[in-house]
Design a protein around this motif. Structure first.
Motif, PDB file in Angstrom:
ATOM      1  N   GLY A  37     -15.876  -2.906   0.145  1.00 34.01           N
ATOM      2  CA  GLY A  37     -15.685  -1.480   0.410  1.00 34.01           C
ATOM      3  C   GLY A  37     -16.564  -0.529  -0.378  1.00 34.01           C
ATOM      4  N   SER A  38     -16.593  -0.671  -1.709  1.00 34.25           N
ATOM      5  CA  SER A  38     -17.320   0.339  -2.491  1.00 34.25           C
ATOM      6  C   SER A  38     -18.831   0.190  -2.299  1.00 34.25           C
ATOM      7  CB  SER A  38     -16.926   0.283  -3.957  1.00 34.25           C
ATOM      8  OG  SER A  38     -17.161  -1.001  -4.453  1.00 34.25           O
ATOM      9  N   MET A  58     -15.084  -7.112   4.068  1.00 30.97           N
ATOM     10  CA  MET A  58     -15.805  -5.894   3.660  1.00 30.97           C
ATOM     11  C   MET A  58     -15.809  -5.718   2.149  1.00 30.97           C
ATOM     12  SD  MET A  58     -15.004  -1.990   4.794  1.00 30.97           S
ATOM     13  CE  MET A  58     -13.607  -1.818   3.703  1.00 30.97           C
ATOM     14  N   TRP A 114      -2.264   6.421  -1.481  1.00 33.04           N
ATOM     15  CA  TRP A 114      -3.531   5.679  -1.701  1.00 33.04           C
ATOM     16  C   TRP A 114      -4.435   5.835  -0.478  1.00 33.04           C
ATOM     17  CZ3 TRP A 114      -7.039   2.276   0.110  1.00 33.04           C
ATOM     18  CH2 TRP A 114      -7.927   1.704  -0.799  1.00 33.04           C
ATOM     19  N   THR A 146       0.849  -1.186   0.000  1.00 31.82           N
ATOM     20  CA  THR A 146       0.000   0.000   0.000  1.00 31.82           C
ATOM     21  C   THR A 146       0.885   1.237   0.000  1.00 31.82           C
ATOM     22  OG1 THR A 146      -1.914   1.035   1.058  1.00 31.82           O
ATOM     23  CG2 THR A 146      -0.197   0.230   2.537  1.00 31.82           C
ATOM     24  N   ARG A 175      -4.810  -5.727   2.893  1.00 32.06           N
ATOM     25  CA  ARG A 175      -4.666  -4.272   2.720  1.00 32.06           C
ATOM     26  C   ARG A 175      -6.016  -3.583   2.519  1.00 32.06           C
ATOM     27  NH1 ARG A 175      -2.442  -3.048  -3.407  1.00 32.06           N
ATOM     28  NH2 ARG A 175      -4.181  -4.035  -4.489  1.00 32.06           N
ATOM     29  N   ASN A 176      -7.036  -4.345   2.063  1.00 36.19           N
ATOM     30  CA  ASN A 176      -8.354  -3.736   1.844  1.00 36.19           C
ATOM     31  C   ASN A 176      -8.975  -3.209   3.128  1.00 36.19           C
ATOM     32  OD1 ASN A 176      -8.914  -4.246  -1.062  1.00 36.19           O
ATOM     33  ND2 ASN A 176      -8.571  -6.364  -0.402  1.00 36.19           N
ATOM     34  N   CYS A 227     -20.163   0.073  14.348  1.00 35.33           N
ATOM     35  CA  CYS A 227     -19.740   1.484  14.393  1.00 35.33           C
ATOM     36  C   CYS A 227     -20.817   2.453  14.863  1.00 35.33           C
ATOM     37  CB  CYS A 227     -19.224   1.919  13.028  1.00 35.33           C
ATOM     38  SG  CYS A 227     -17.808   0.950  12.496  1.00 35.33           S
ATOM     39  N   ARG A 261     -14.368  10.928   2.542  1.00 41.27           N
ATOM     40  CA  ARG A 261     -15.272  11.139   1.399  1.00 41.27           C
ATOM     41  C   ARG A 261     -16.738  10.927   1.809  1.00 41.27           C
ATOM     42  NH1 ARG A 261     -13.827   7.569  -3.180  1.00 41.27           N
ATOM     43  NH2 ARG A 261     -13.009   6.145  -1.618  1.00 41.27           N
ATOM     44  N   ASN A 276     -14.380   7.612   6.800  1.00 40.26           N
ATOM     45  CA  ASN A 276     -13.793   7.963   5.510  1.00 40.26           C
ATOM     46  C   ASN A 276     -14.130   9.418   5.205  1.00 40.26           C
ATOM     47  OD1 ASN A 276     -13.789   8.406   2.594  1.00 40.26           O
ATOM     48  ND2 ASN A 276     -13.351   6.209   2.452  1.00 40.26           N
ATOM     49  N   ARG A 281      -7.981   8.021  -0.672  1.00 42.33           N
ATOM     50  CA  ARG A 281      -9.227   7.233  -0.643  1.00 42.33           C
ATOM     51  C   ARG A 281      -9.974   7.364   0.672  1.00 42.33           C
ATOM     52  NH1 ARG A 281      -9.669   3.655  -5.365  1.00 42.33           N
ATOM     53  NH2 ARG A 281      -7.796   4.254  -6.500  1.00 42.33           N
ATOM     54  N   PHE A 341     -22.637   4.907  11.108  1.00 43.30           N
ATOM     55  CA  PHE A 341     -23.043   3.788  10.244  1.00 43.30           C
ATOM     56  C   PHE A 341     -22.092   2.631  10.483  1.00 43.30           C
ATOM     57  CE2 PHE A 341     -22.866   1.389   6.318  1.00 43.30           C
ATOM     58  CZ  PHE A 341     -24.193   1.310   5.940  1.00 43.30           C
TER      59      PHE A 341
HETATM   60  N1  COA Z   1      -3.496   0.176  -0.847  1.00 41.90           N
HETATM   61  C1  COA Z   1      -3.415   0.192  -2.181  1.00 41.90           C
HETATM   62  N2  COA Z   1      -4.368  -0.305  -2.993  1.00 41.90           N
HETATM   63  C2  COA Z   1      -5.462  -0.815  -2.389  1.00 41.90           C
HETATM   64  C3  COA Z   1      -5.619  -0.863  -1.005  1.00 41.90           C
HETATM   65  C4  COA Z   1      -4.572  -0.340  -0.229  1.00 41.90           C
HETATM   66  N3  COA Z   1      -4.620  -0.326   1.133  1.00 41.90           N
HETATM   67  N4  COA Z   1      -6.799  -1.437  -0.724  1.00 41.90           N
HETATM   68  C5  COA Z   1      -7.384  -1.730  -1.886  1.00 41.90           C
HETATM   69  N5  COA Z   1      -6.587  -1.366  -2.909  1.00 41.90           N
HETATM   70  C6  COA Z   1      -6.812  -1.505  -4.342  1.00 41.90           C
HETATM   71  C7  COA Z   1      -7.880  -2.524  -4.668  1.00 41.90           C
HETATM   72  O1  COA Z   1      -7.315  -3.812  -4.677  1.00 41.90           O
HETATM   73  C8  COA Z   1      -8.323  -2.073  -6.027  1.00 41.90           C
HETATM   74  O2  COA Z   1      -7.402  -2.559  -6.970  1.00 41.90           O
HETATM   75  P1  COA Z   1      -7.899  -3.142  -8.380  1.00 41.90           P
HETATM   76  O3  COA Z   1      -8.634  -2.006  -9.034  1.00 41.90           O
HETATM   77  O4  COA Z   1      -6.611  -3.492  -9.055  1.00 41.90           O
HETATM   78  O5  COA Z   1      -8.756  -4.297  -8.034  1.00 41.90           O
HETATM   79  C9  COA Z   1      -8.141  -0.562  -6.003  1.00 41.90           C
HETATM   80  O6  COA Z   1      -7.329  -0.292  -4.860  1.00 41.90           O
HETATM   81  C10 COA Z   1      -9.427   0.257  -5.910  1.00 41.90           C
HETATM   82  O7  COA Z   1     -10.264  -0.304  -4.976  1.00 41.90           O
HETATM   83  P2  COA Z   1     -11.700   0.301  -4.774  1.00 41.90           P
HETATM   84  O8  COA Z   1     -12.455  -0.649  -3.893  1.00 41.90           O
HETATM   85  O9  COA Z   1     -12.297   0.731  -6.048  1.00 41.90           O
HETATM   86  O10 COA Z   1     -11.372   1.637  -3.972  1.00 41.90           O
HETATM   87  P3  COA Z   1     -12.368   2.666  -3.355  1.00 41.90           P
HETATM   88  O11 COA Z   1     -12.197   3.973  -4.014  1.00 41.90           O
HETATM   89  O12 COA Z   1     -13.764   2.127  -3.250  1.00 41.90           O
HETATM   90  O13 COA Z   1     -11.802   2.824  -1.878  1.00 41.90           O
HETATM   91  C11 COA Z   1     -12.320   2.081   0.327  1.00 41.90           C
HETATM   92  C12 COA Z   1     -11.783   1.699  -1.035  1.00 41.90           C
HETATM   93  C13 COA Z   1     -12.359   0.830   1.185  1.00 41.90           C
HETATM   94  C14 COA Z   1     -11.404   3.120   0.944  1.00 41.90           C
HETATM   95  C15 COA Z   1     -13.739   2.695   0.183  1.00 41.90           C
HETATM   96  O14 COA Z   1     -14.535   1.858  -0.634  1.00 41.90           O
HETATM   97  C16 COA Z   1     -14.418   2.901   1.488  1.00 41.90           C
HETATM   98  O15 COA Z   1     -13.990   3.670   2.317  1.00 41.90           O
HETATM   99  N6  COA Z   1     -15.558   2.231   1.711  1.00 41.90           N
HETATM  100  C17 COA Z   1     -16.277   2.348   2.935  1.00 41.90           C
HETATM  101  C18 COA Z   1     -15.601   1.519   3.990  1.00 41.90           C
HETATM  102  C19 COA Z   1     -16.068   1.862   5.363  1.00 41.90           C
HETATM  103  O16 COA Z   1     -16.243   2.990   5.691  1.00 41.90           O
HETATM  104  N7  COA Z   1     -16.239   0.825   6.171  1.00 41.90           N
HETATM  105  C20 COA Z   1     -16.603   0.963   7.508  1.00 41.90           C
HETATM  106  C21 COA Z   1     -18.026   1.382   7.614  1.00 41.90           C
HETATM  107  S1  COA Z   1     -18.388   1.656   9.278  1.00 41.90           S
END
Ligand code: COA
Length: 324
Positions: free
Chosen positions: A216-217, A214, A32, A28, A151-152, A112, A256, A254, A36, A311
């Motif tokens: 994520g998106s 999770m 990034w 990571t 890492r997700n 949460c 965003r 997050n 994000r 949430f």
């Molecule tokens: N570092 C680098 N790359 C990473 C990564 C990390 N830590 N984690 C994921 N990626 C990669 C993914 O593998 C994906 O790669 P790919 O396109 O080759 O498959 C790419 O980044 C994009 O992933 P994506 O899921 O489209 O990113 P995103 O813009 O949706 O952001 C989150 C990911 C998790 C930050 C975002 O979806 C989010 O915050 N969601 C809500 C999560 C949350 O709030 N949860 C708790 C609720 S209480």
């Protein structure tokens, strides 16, 4: 009769793990994570330091800020998904530390949004006259259920605690709380193990695997929609316009999602308490942590109208409109 927040407190464990530290442990980058999520660092509990340890520090600060003594606390509700023990519950464990013996003390487990749920319950007890000094806590050691190889999710979470004291008041105070849950969303955010279902053991390390799963998106999209409805609901229930809100105190998951809520309320980011950069997603601790930061740095003042929202996994979500 209403309830009113008489004091706030929070605590973050000493150890800080930055995005740059994570770069060395997994695939990571700081860039990034920051772009994000808005997260720059998170605090991690020391070995042996538990959820109740963090909660006790936050609770004592809230008690002091409210000008009461621990023995005066007559109701404890504790939001957490990372309890110290199966039982006694964290509320009761905290009660013993504080010496507030005999009063009701219990935990709520709604991920949460746990603090909003806990606040809503305590509000009802204070309003009904059953409690005169309620301690409401959100505390987590999420690092204990983080899969540091994923890492997700690993970059998102951190440990911490926040607390408030609620006291009776002739004026509001808590104006309304709004709680929701929809278990049909379970598969988007969950931990696939537990005491009754059983725990998986990682064959390579021999350690229990309790990692967070999770999508994520998908979580992101549902969170924005549901939180948007919850903030509208809180305003509508009180016949107030968006412009009446002085401070948005959102769940810090997050930047965003926080930005989307600010936009919905037509609030500039200067009127939003944002702490996600300093501790990541601390689950139930995040709203009281942010509130305490805003109160202690002098931004949140007595008489201000606050909109709290959160949430979490379940999904569960909710909001609270508060005259501070
Ligand atoms: N570092 C680098 N790359 C990473 C990564 C990390 N830590 N984690 C994921 N990626 C990669 C993914 O593998 C994906 O790669 P790919 O396109 O080759 O498959 C790419 O980044 C994009 O992933 P994506 O899921 O489209 O990113 P995103 O813009 O949706 O952001 C989150 C990911 C998790 C930050 C975002 O979806 C989010 O915050 N969601 C809500 C999560 C949350 O709030 N949860 C708790 C609720 S209480």
């Amino acid at each position: 009769m209403y309830s009113r927040i008489a004091g706030t407190g929070s605590y973050l464990p000493e150890k800080i793990v930055t995005n740059f530290d994570l770069e060395k442990r997994m695939d990571t980058t700081d860039e990034w994570i920051r772009t994000r999520t808005g997260i720059e660092r998170r605090h991690i509990a020391a070995e042996g330091q538990t959820t109740v340890d963090l909660a006790e520090a936050a609770a004592r600060r809230a008690i002091e800020a409210a000008g009461v003594t621990p023995a005066e606390v007559d109701f404890i509700v504790f939001g957490t998904t990372t309890p110290d023990l199966v039982f006694p519950n964290c509320g009761t464990l905290l009660q013993a530390r504080l010496g507030a013996r005999g009063c009701p003390a219990f935990s709520v487990e709604t991920a949460c949004s746990g603090f909003i749920y806990a606040l809503s319950i305590a509000d009802k007890f204070v309003k009904s006259g059953e409690a005169k000094c309620a301690l409401v806590v959100g505390a987590e050691t999420l690092s204990r259920i983080t899969n540091w190889k994923d890492r997700n999710t690993a970059v998102l979470f951190g440990d911490g605690a926040g607390a408030v004291i609620l006291k009776p008041s002739a004026e509001p105070g808590l104006m309304s709380t709004h709680l929701h849950s929809d278990g049909a969303y379970k598969d988007l955010l969950y931990v696939d193990s537990g005491v009754s279902k059983g725990f998986k053991v990682d064959a390579a390390t021999g350690k229990v695997d309790v990692g967070i799963k999770m999508a994520g998106s998908e979580v992101f999209k549902v969170a924005v929609t549901k939180l948007g409805s919850a903030v509208d609901e809180a305003l509508a229930a009180n016949g107030l316009e968006r412009s009446a809100v002085n401070w948005l105190v959102p769940h810090q998951a997050n930047i965003r999602i926080i930005g989307a809520m600010a936009k919905r309320l037509e609030l500039p980011m200067e009127r939003v308490i944002v702490t996600v950069q300093d501790h990541g997603n601390t689950s139930t601790a995040s709203v009281p942590l942010a509130l305490d930061v805003g109160v202690r740095d002098g931004r949140v003042k007595r008489g201000d109208l606050l909109l709290l929202e959160a949430f979490g996994g379940g999904f569960t979500w909710g909001s609270a409109l508060v005259r501070f």
